[in-house]
Design a protein around this motif. Sequence first.
Motif, short mmCIF file in Angstrom:
data_model
loop_
_atom_site.label_atom_id
_atom_site.label_comp_id
_atom_site.label_asym_id
_atom_site.label_seq_id
_atom_site.Cartn_x
_atom_site.Cartn_y
_atom_site.Cartn_z
N ALA A 1 0.64 -1.61 -0.41
CA ALA A 1 0.12 -0.03 -0.02
C ALA A 1 0.82 1.60 -0.19
O ALA A 1 1.69 1.06 0.81
N ALA A 2 0.47 2.33 -1.22
CA ALA A 2 1.26 3.33 -1.45
C ALA A 2 0.75 4.53 -1.39
O ALA A 2 -0.23 4.08 -2.48
N ALA A 3 0.96 5.96 0.14
CA ALA A 3 -0.09 6.61 -0.17
C ALA A 3 0.86 7.39 -1.09
O ALA A 3 1.79 7.44 -0.94
N PHE A 4 0.48 8.63 -1.64
CA PHE A 4 0.98 10.01 -2.63
C PHE A 4 0.76 11.35 -2.13
O PHE A 4 -0.44 11.33 -1.62
N LEU A 5 0.93 12.15 -1.98
CA LEU A 5 0.47 13.50 -2.05
C LEU A 5 0.06 14.05 -3.47
O LEU A 5 -0.91 15.55 -3.06
N SER B 1 -3.31 10.27 -3.62
CA SER B 1 -4.40 8.79 -4.31
C SER B 1 -2.85 7.33 -2.94
O SER B 1 -2.34 7.63 -2.57
N LEU B 2 -3.83 6.50 -3.43
CA LEU B 2 -3.29 5.96 -2.81
C LEU B 2 -3.74 4.26 -3.50
O LEU B 2 -4.55 4.09 -4.33
N GLN B 3 -2.08 3.65 -3.59
CA GLN B 3 -2.26 2.83 -4.95
C GLN B 3 -2.14 1.39 -3.56
O GLN B 3 -0.58 1.61 -3.14
#
Length: 598
Positions: free
Chosen positions: A496-500, A503-505
């Motif tokens: 799980a990767a959250a971005f500025l 979004s969440l991938q």
Amino acid sequence: MTTSTAPALRGSGKINGVFFNAAGDVAAVASTFALLAHPRARAAYGGRTLRYRVALYRRDSLVPFAAFDDLHYPVNDVAFHPAGTTVAIGGGSYDGGYLFEGELIVWDWRETHGVQLYNQVPEVVRCHYNAAGDQIEAWVRPWDDGDDACDAFDALFRVQAPAPCPGSQALNLHMEAAPSVPAELRAQALRAPDIQELEARLQAWFGVARWTHRGAILDVAWLDHDRYAAVHQGCQLEVYHRNGDRLATHTGAGHGVEIITSGKQVLAHVVESGPAGQIVGRQDARLYTYTGAGADANAYTSTGTGTIANADTNAGLPLTRAYDGEFTFSATQQGRILGRQNRVTAQPGQARDVLLDLATGVEHRPDLGHYDCFNHYLRIRHAPYLFLLQGTPASSHERKTLCVVQPDGAVRRLWPVLKASNDAASHAMELCGAYVDDALGPGLVIGGKHYSPNVRAPYAGFIYRKPLDRDRELWRRPIPASPSAIVHMPALNLIAAAFLDGSLQLIDAQTGVLRRYARVRVDGLPTLIFAMDADAQSLVVGTVDGTIKVLEAGQLGGAPADAAQAKRQASDQAGFDSGADADANGYALGTASVINLD
């Protein structure tokens, strides 16, 4: 058992302006959302999409009915059209060196986007419509501070333009003949608003005696299956049940910025700034050990301010260690802690890192090389090793290499973060990572930004997985913005990767296949995840607007549930891999889903 709290104003960050329409039934709240700079030895801004917001409210709800986020500067003024559904938004700031930069935007709250009134405009301090609503007057700063900065900071000029209609183009602004604002009006316009006064006025309008302020959630961590902890600027540490009930709040000097879990021990990294203007020599990194003592409701009393405070602020959270300087900490599962000190704010030659064994209490203060908040942050959690990034040589911020710190303080260098080349893109910045150990063996997932000397260049970033024992990428993907948090969910085989960019991938940990690409919303409005932690089947996330939410496996939807969803995810993957019918970041158009945190 929980203690009730006052309601919270939803959808806004730190309030810096409150404005009302002529009828007094709509309020516009201008606010600023915190940067990702917690603790102060970390900083990541690349690709960020939410910084300033104007949110609109009606008296009967603390949830906004509309919001505008497409802003690049702090908002100084909001003017309502005398009859319609549009507002003029004026803002800007001094760049610290020469220019007063700004924007003047007209936004119809029934629409997503606004219209720029001018192609270029200096900082807009005040704006308003005329009685007919067909003209907008703005009071603006000079273009720059000129030769006499004192005069420039006191000067304001009047400019006028027709209110834009559908299809209107931005105008060129000519200030040569603009009249100056009279001194008696200028002083009031330049007065900085009092935040307490603004909040009191807004609370009176809503008919609310008080409300809670939580601010950005700076870190979250699971304590066990049923409980998690969180830190923000209003506490040293808070403990919650997974259903959202708050079980305990620890307060005292400073506030928490990191939660360090190491085996069965949990520590809160608390910072307390020194006097204003003091850069070095302050005691602002303290480690408190969470013991759980007094963590039931009987040990806590209501403060009357909408929060729960421990009757004895040291009960259950005693001070363990204190250090001068700015640090970020990581820990192993076996009780070893590494603290990297920011060299930029330290006195030359005085910075030392921390290597602490919790079991024995033995501490070393090695110098493991240069550390600055943009280049060396990594903070790998839930791993059997202490990882760090070193430049080549260790005193540098360039040609960064992943390293492991041995128990005796020796450094073992593993592999470069990016392959060295002759272009600037081989320089990695704003990094984040997670430890992975599955059928492919132990390794790291690392995401970050390719440096560009052109500040206006489109964002370019990466996320990849490498094994620990060799310099070989098992998979790699482009990313839309700098990562704020990356965690491994072993039971679901997901990263799980959250971005500025909000979004969440969810990425297959072994293949790198994108399982879900989602926009994150609270009350229907965009937000940013600042912190995450995973247990067996769920994520706990904390956002920039103060929301904390547990997302169960079913809500994450990391595996296709039906043919339609599988088709959408295949389209997402095609957008990444081929770039066909994709946006500038490589995402397939129209395929993003939404995760609501309400």
